[in-house]
Design an enzyme around this catalytic site. Structure first.
Site, PDB file in Angstrom:
ATOM      1  N   GLU A   1      -4.872 -28.825  29.776  1.00 19.39           N
ATOM      2  CA  GLU A   1      -4.008 -28.980  31.197  1.00 19.39           C
ATOM      3  C   GLU A   1      -4.220 -30.428  31.171  1.00 19.39           C
ATOM      4  OE1 GLU A   1      -7.087 -26.463  30.504  1.00 19.39           O
ATOM      5  OE2 GLU A   1      -6.072 -24.776  31.622  1.00 19.39           O
TER       6      GLU A   1
ATOM      7  N   HIS B   1     -13.005 -17.798  38.881  1.00 20.69           N
ATOM      8  CA  HIS B   1     -11.449 -17.529  38.422  1.00 20.69           C
ATOM      9  C   HIS B   1     -10.915 -16.530  39.816  1.00 20.69           C
ATOM     10  CE1 HIS B   1     -12.871 -18.349  34.579  1.00 20.69           C
ATOM     11  NE2 HIS B   1     -12.172 -17.805  34.096  1.00 20.69           N
TER      12      HIS B   1
END
Lengths: 328, 345
Positions: free
Chosen positions: B64, B133
């Site tokens: 990322e 998450h």
């Protein structure tokens, strides 16, 4: 590839401008900060990272570049900016925080942006690497010419951004050249206590791209290695890494007492001052005459003086202009 | 003429908006993890790879920091990247590229460098995916200057806001809630799947909307919270309470005037936000009303937000912590609706 005589002269001239520039900045930076050192005071407030000694890394690479090529530079960006052709007057005004600066004083010395020559920098270690990869991707997707150069210091090579960016550029075969200016110090921490290998060139090879170590802080040797890497990039053969041995003649930032340096290191480095070495080489090789040398020094100095005068005589932007340019 | 009813999920609406922009603008491309042949874990790049190929719909390594930074570099060089951060929870590994570069470079450059990135990312929990998450962290992104922050609650807005985001010269973070995507396995909220026109259109940023009109209490929310609020409003109707539901749609810019006007009409405010309780959207919405004119309130405002705890795995604990219809109904019933005068101060 060897540098032509013109290229050698160009490199020397830009090293001189860079050095005189840093010397001027060093002096001006101290204005108004004594008797008790206060970073926020004076003509140039904030942190100041000088690049004295690292000039060969800038000129050896930038001698191959055009305006359309891209540089993402470091928090120690002046020599790189000068070699890339960033407007010296506006850059100086930016460092002074003036309205006529590159961004009107919103960026400062660690955040110089000059889109005319595709130059930018970031004050965050290693964070120019992703943007360089992206700019290279952009050129590839648009079928436009241009190589992206990402400058970092040796200490930044321990950041995740370094490893991710090398891998990404390699798998996408992008026209990027990663340039590590290895001055052996991450602020006060020695490279040998931070890195598990001696040279970043080795790390590059583990990502399947060429990594070239260039010893000696020599502009000609850097020019030659950079020429190969940049040619590779321009030919669509993918990224490379240049691992350049260089010397930081000053501290990490102005105000750094440099107590961490081993005894005698600074004196030894001063003897290896790359500008003095290169000057002697050019004189010995008769690339320049002593007269020409003096002329070049004068010209470089006067460029610096003009830039400083421009910055000094510029106004600050009105305070409320701080609100501009968040959403443009 | 009858309006053609074509209902799309948010995921399909996003993909359609992206595809339409990619057809007309060569500078638009997509990159991120699993956005290629898989079509995105949450479905919003489905079909793009087949139409545009691997160059423009680009699977990245799980890196990322590098690809978020690459989005900044490509955008600064004239491209319009759409980059996906699969779960917003992962922003920790790439936040430097986002808030130190993407969000600030336009300012640092005095407006000379534009960074037109669309950062799309999933938010929200409710399905026991655990505390790494399931977060929303809307407030984190909205708090830091330099990015626009948008949170659609339905497919119509999602397409219009995606097209607006792609055309915007600023970085935009497009935060879509997993339970609104229309992915069956995420327990989809039906109300998010609505009529979506086939043609391209833009939903302007900074304009909140009224999801339901009412006169007794204003419920301000965003994303999935709007659907909870609409259901709560239905229940409240049976008690004779008329609730107005405001959908913020964008957090930056925030439509403070619109919120204020509704609260002025009803005199009562409840904010519903799945992000953490403290220092977030709910506090900001309440502050934007009371700092303008506290006298329009007939009672102290209330907020229903996620408690300041990491999100627990156990469904019993997670569902207890999440905002829901019952909590909204309860909060709204707690007001004294017979009181006509401003009681505050």
């Amino acid at each position: 590839m060897k540098p032509s005589l013109e290229q050698k002269v160009w490199m020397y001239e830009h090293m001189l401008v860079s050095r005189y520039y840093e010397q001027a900045i060093e002096k001006i930076y101290l204005e108004g900060k004594s008797p008790v050192f206060n970073m926020a005071k004076g003509t140039i407030p904030g942190e100041m990272h000088l690049s004295n000694g690292q000039e060969p890394c800038a000129v050896g690479v930038c001698a191959h570049l055009h305006d359309y090529d891209i540089i993402t530079a470091t928090h120690r960006p002046h020599h790189q900016a000068i070699a890339k052709g960033v407007d010296l007057k506006r850059m100086t005004a930016e460092i002074f925080g003036k309205k006529s600066g590159l961004s009107g004083g919103r960026g400062g010395h660690m955040h110089l942006f000059d889109p005319a020559v595709n130059f930018s920098c970031s004050g965050i270690i290693g964070q120019g690497m992703g943007p360089a990869v992206g700019a290279a991707l952009s050129r590839k997707l648009q079928n436009k010419p241009g190589v992206a150069i990402s400058y970092i210091g040796d200490a930044a090579s321990n950041q995740g951004a370094f490893h991710e960016s090398l891998n990404l550029a390699a798998v996408w075969k992008l026209p990027v050249v990663f340039v590590v200016e290895d001055n052996a110090w991450g602020i006060s921490v020695a490279k040998e206590t931070s890195m598990s290998v001696t040279h970043n060139a080795v790390r590059a090879q583990s990502y399947g791209i060429p990594g070239v170590f260039v010893p000696g802080n020599d502009p000609v040797a850097i020019f030659e290695a950079a020429g190969e890497a940049i040619t590779r990039a321009r030919n669509g053969e993918g990224p490379s890494l240049l691992d350049l041995e260089t010397y930081r003649l000053a501290g990490h930032f102005m105000g750094d007492g440099e107590d961490y340096r081993p005894a005698g290191e600074k004196a030894a480095l001063a003897e290896k001052d790359p500008i003095l070495v290169f000057e002697q080489t050019l004189l010995n090789e008769k690339v320049i005459t002593p007269d020409e040398n003096e002329q070049m020094k004068k010209a470089a100095l006067s460029r610096v003086e003009e830039a400083v005068e421009f910055a000094r005589s510029s106004d600050y932007a009105p305070a409320e202009e701080a609100m501009d340019f968040v959403f443009v | 003429m009858a309006v053609k009813e074509r209902k799309l999920t948010i995921a399909r609406a996003m993909a359609e908006g992206i595809a339409q922009e990619m057809r007309t603008d060569e500078s638009v491309f997509v990159m991120g993890e699993d956005v290629g042949p898989l079509g995105g874990v949450f479905g919003n790049t489905r079909g793009l790879y087949d139409e545009f190929g691997a160059e423009r719909v680009r699977d990245t390594p799980i890196s990322e920091t590098a690809f978020m930074g690459a989005a900044v570099g490509a955008a600064s060089d004239g491209m319009r990247p759409i980059v996906e951060l699969m779960f917003v929870d992962f922003f920790g590994v790439c936040f430097d590229a986002i808030y130190n570069n993407m969000a600030k470079n336009a300012y640092f450059s005095g407006g000379n460098v534009k960074v037109p990135v669309v950062l799309m990312t999933s938010t929200g929990g409710g399905y026991s995916d655990g505390g790494q998450h399931s977060q929303c962290v809307y407030g984190t992104f909205a708090h830091l200057p330099g990015m626009k922050v948008v949170v659609p609650s339905n497919a119509y807005d999602a397409k219009g806001m995606m097209i607006a985001a792609i055309r915007d010269d600023n970085p935009v973070i497009f935060m879509y809630h997993k339970s609104l995507q229309g992915m069956g396995w995420l327990g989809t909220e039906k109300g998010a799947t609505v009529h979506v026109p086939e043609e391209e259109y833009v939903v302007e940023f900074g304009k909140a909307s009224t999801a339901k009109e009412g006169s007794d209490v204003t419920i301000v929310s965003l994303g999935v919270g709007v659907h909870h609020a609409l259901k709560a409003a239905k229940t409240l109707e049976q008690d004779g309470i008329s609730a107005e539901v405001i959908d913020l749609r964008t957090l930056v810019p925030l439509d403070r005037d619109y919120i204020f006007a509704s609260v002025k009409k009803t005199g009562r405010l409840v904010v519903v936000d799945e992000d953490y309780h403290s220092y977030g959207v709910s506090g900001e919405v309440m502050a934007s009303v009371v700092e303008r004119d506290i006298s329009i309130l007939k009672a102290a405002p209330k907020r229903i937000a996620y408690p300041d705890i990491p999100i627990p795995f156990s469904p019993i604990m997670e569902q207890w912590a999440l905002p829901n219809v019952e909590k909204i109904v309860e909060a709204c019933l707690a007001f004294d609706y017979h009181q006509e005068q401003a009681a505050l101060i």
